[in-house]
Design an enzyme around this catalytic site. Structure first.
Site, PDB file in Angstrom:
ATOM      1  N   HIS A 192       0.835  -1.212   0.000  1.00 29.39           N
ATOM      2  CA  HIS A 192       0.000   0.000   0.000  1.00 29.39           C
ATOM      3  C   HIS A 192       0.873   1.267   0.000  1.00 29.39           C
ATOM      4  CE1 HIS A 192      -3.610   2.403   1.159  1.00 29.39           C
ATOM      5  NE2 HIS A 192      -2.668   3.170   1.691  1.00 29.39           N
ATOM      6  N   GLU A 193       1.755   1.363   0.993  1.00 31.42           N
ATOM      7  CA  GLU A 193       2.602   2.568   1.081  1.00 31.42           C
ATOM      8  C   GLU A 193       3.524   2.648  -0.134  1.00 31.42           C
ATOM      9  OE1 GLU A 193       1.664   4.695   3.193  1.00 31.42           O
ATOM     10  OE2 GLU A 193       0.440   3.324   4.399  1.00 31.42           O
ATOM     11  N   HIS A 253       1.780   4.476  -2.832  1.00 26.40           N
ATOM     12  CA  HIS A 253       1.874   5.935  -2.628  1.00 26.40           C
ATOM     13  C   HIS A 253       3.244   6.434  -3.078  1.00 26.40           C
ATOM     14  CE1 HIS A 253      -1.793   6.793  -0.424  1.00 26.40           C
ATOM     15  NE2 HIS A 253      -1.558   5.896   0.501  1.00 26.40           N
ATOM     16  N   GLU A 308      -4.709   7.684  -2.892  1.00 23.18           N
ATOM     17  CA  GLU A 308      -5.234   6.401  -2.414  1.00 23.18           C
ATOM     18  C   GLU A 308      -5.545   5.459  -3.569  1.00 23.18           C
ATOM     19  OE1 GLU A 308      -5.434   4.884   0.523  1.00 23.18           O
ATOM     20  OE2 GLU A 308      -4.337   6.596   1.314  1.00 23.18           O
TER      21      GLU A 308
HETATM   22 ZN    ZN Z   1      -2.880   5.250   1.988  1.00 23.05          ZN
END
Ligand code: ZN
Length: 501
Positions: free
Chosen positions: A266-267, A270, A296
């Protein structure tokens, strides 16, 4: 070259340097700073925030912006300079309406609030956080009342800050559609997947091994360790100074395999966004990701759409098993894929599966709206929180630490931020539906070559920084603005295939 724009440049550079310093402080607060540093550091942050504010909000900048917006002058600017002037005017207009002393006091307050929240969560004591939260809410309402357009509610102004033009009217429709489709789907899926065995997830996974595997995963999806670092914090997050310095954090639990793995993907999503911003844009006011929702969409695309698919794990599953040979000896790929996609209503957002996730967001959206419309008070939050969890997910948090205190966001004044998670999911699904026209995603994943996917996202999203907003990016890529249909269709197809067919 515009003489006026050249005069603006030193102001931009000064503000950028101060913002960089502030980002480093907040990174440090979350990762390494000692507990007792808080009060003194908060003072430093207050001073730097005030300097950063003055670097932008002053008579000289006001005069320069006025001159630069004159049609003849504006037309002579490059398209990048035009974007900068537009973006700067927006921030200037907003900041100018907030009195400098209030801005500084608020910055000090939120700098301290993180630690207060964290202590309150640790000791499961909402009352210890409530007075601080009350102050933050008061400031947020005040700021929104200064900056809102006449036809906006206070909460609309907060939403507009996060995702331009996506206000309560749009979100009521958006979340209405999700509720209508996801709630009945979830009921059917839960009835079917009760038997899915994911006991493997809570065995013993030494932290050292997890660190190693997560570092591998970050690199695997395209995180460049020459331009980025990874640290640890209570709550995983991503921050960046510029496109050559992007930082992610993770957290490790010895009795949980999935948590850190999906956090790093997830990170990492980003981080790829920020690393992919064009060199010409970085360190300018349009040099970061365009909005929370688009951010997101990138993290969730990697975490859920790619990271929870069978094709993603096909070339990786043996490596995962080799990392924990005894612990995972009895688990095969099919069981693992069903396990990582098990829909299980629970009390904690960050541990939620893809299907229950949007319901966690709807709860926060409804609560924030009520709070900002004065329909509930800060003191009532724990009760309302628990009632909504019962209503939407059928669960009751065992205490406030697991309930209303679970998320860091409100301590940083991030109201109107949560919807961006659901918007992100929807944008990710919309992008995915169109990406197939140019990239064979399944083949890339099965071959263990994720670069064409990253390059596609870089070309259509990352490189633009914030020179385009969410709907401009989507229209250019998919021919239409945000459309929740793709998201509900994606969820229905995925979960029907996994559990209902
Ligand atoms: Zn996030």
């Amino acid at each position: 070259m515009s003489e006026q724009f050249e005069k603006l440049r030193p102001h931009l550079e000064r503000q950028m340097a101060l913002e960089n310093a502030l980002i480093l402080y907040s990174w440090d607060n979350e990762t390494l700073a000692p507990k007792e540093a808080m009060d003194n550091t908060a003072k430093v942050i207050g001073i730097l925030s005030a300097e950063s504010y003055q670097a932008l909000v002053n008579d000289e900048v006001r005069e320069l912006l006025r001159a630069l917006k004159e049609p003849k002058e504006f037309d002579s600017l490059s398209s990048l300079e035009q974007c900068i002037v537009k973006k700067l005017t927006k921030s200037f207009d907003r900041l100018e309406k907030i009195p400098a002393d209030e801005y500084r006091a608020y910055s000090e307050l939120t700098a301290k609030a993180g630690q207060i929240w964290s202590n309150a969560k640790e000791s499961n004591d909402f009352a210890a956080f409530a007075p601080t939260l009350k102050e933050i809410v008061t400031y947020q309402k005040k700021f929104a009342s200064y900056t809102k357009k006449p036809d906006m509610s206070l909460y609309d102004a907060m939403l507009d800050e996060n995702e331009e033009g996506i206000l309560t009217r749009e979100l009521d429709v958006f979340f209405g559609k999700i509720k209508e489709e996801v709630v009945p789907l979830l009921k059917k899926v839960v009835a079917q997947n009760d038997g899915v065995d994911k006991q493997y997830n809570i065995r013993n996974y030494p932290v050292e091994k997890q660190r190693e595997f997560c570092r591998f995963l970050a690199e695997y999806i395209g995180f460049d360790f020459n331009r980025g670092v990874m640290a640890e914090s209570a709550h995983p997050f991503t921050t960046n100074l510029h496109n050559h310095d992007v930082r992610i954090t993770n957290h490790f639990h010895e009795d949980n395999l999935e948590s850190a793995m999906f956090s790093v993907i997830h990170e990492g999503g980003h981080a790829l966004y920020e690393m992919g911003v064009d060199d010409a844009l970085t360190l300018t006011p349009v040099g970061g990701g365009t909005s929370m929702g688009v951010h997101e969409s990138q993290s969730r695309f990697y975490e859920n759409v790619l990271g929870r698919s069978e094709a993603f794990w096909k070339p990786l599953f043996d490596k995962l098993k080799d990392t924990y040979p005894d612990t995972l000896a009895d688990v095969d790929l099919t069981q693992f894929i069903r396990g990582i996609n098990k829909a299980e209503p629970g009390p904690v957002r960050t541990e939620a599966d893809e299907l229950t996730y949007p319901l966690h967001i709807i709860i926060r959206y409804e609560i924030e709206k009520m709070l900002m419309e004065d329909l509930i008070s800060v003191e009532e939050l724990p009760r309302v929180w628990n009632e909504k969890y019962k209503e939407y997910l059928g669960v009751t948090p065992k205490n406030d630490a697991e309930g209303v205190l679970q998320d860091v966001h409100w301590s940083g004044g991030a109201f109107g931020y949560f919807p961006s998670y659901a918007i992100g999911n929807a944008v990710a699904a919309q992008i995915y539906a169109y990406m197939h026209n140019e990239v064979n995603v399944k083949e890339c994943l099965e071959n263990g070559n994720l670069m064409p996917i990253r390059e596609y996202l870089r070309e259509h999203i990352h490189s633009f920084g914030s020179t385009k907003n969410m709907n401009e990016l989507l229209v250019a890529m998919t021919g239409e603005p945000l459309n929740a249909e793709y998201y509900t269709k994606y969820l229905t197809e995925k979960y029907t295939k996994l559990y209902l067919s």
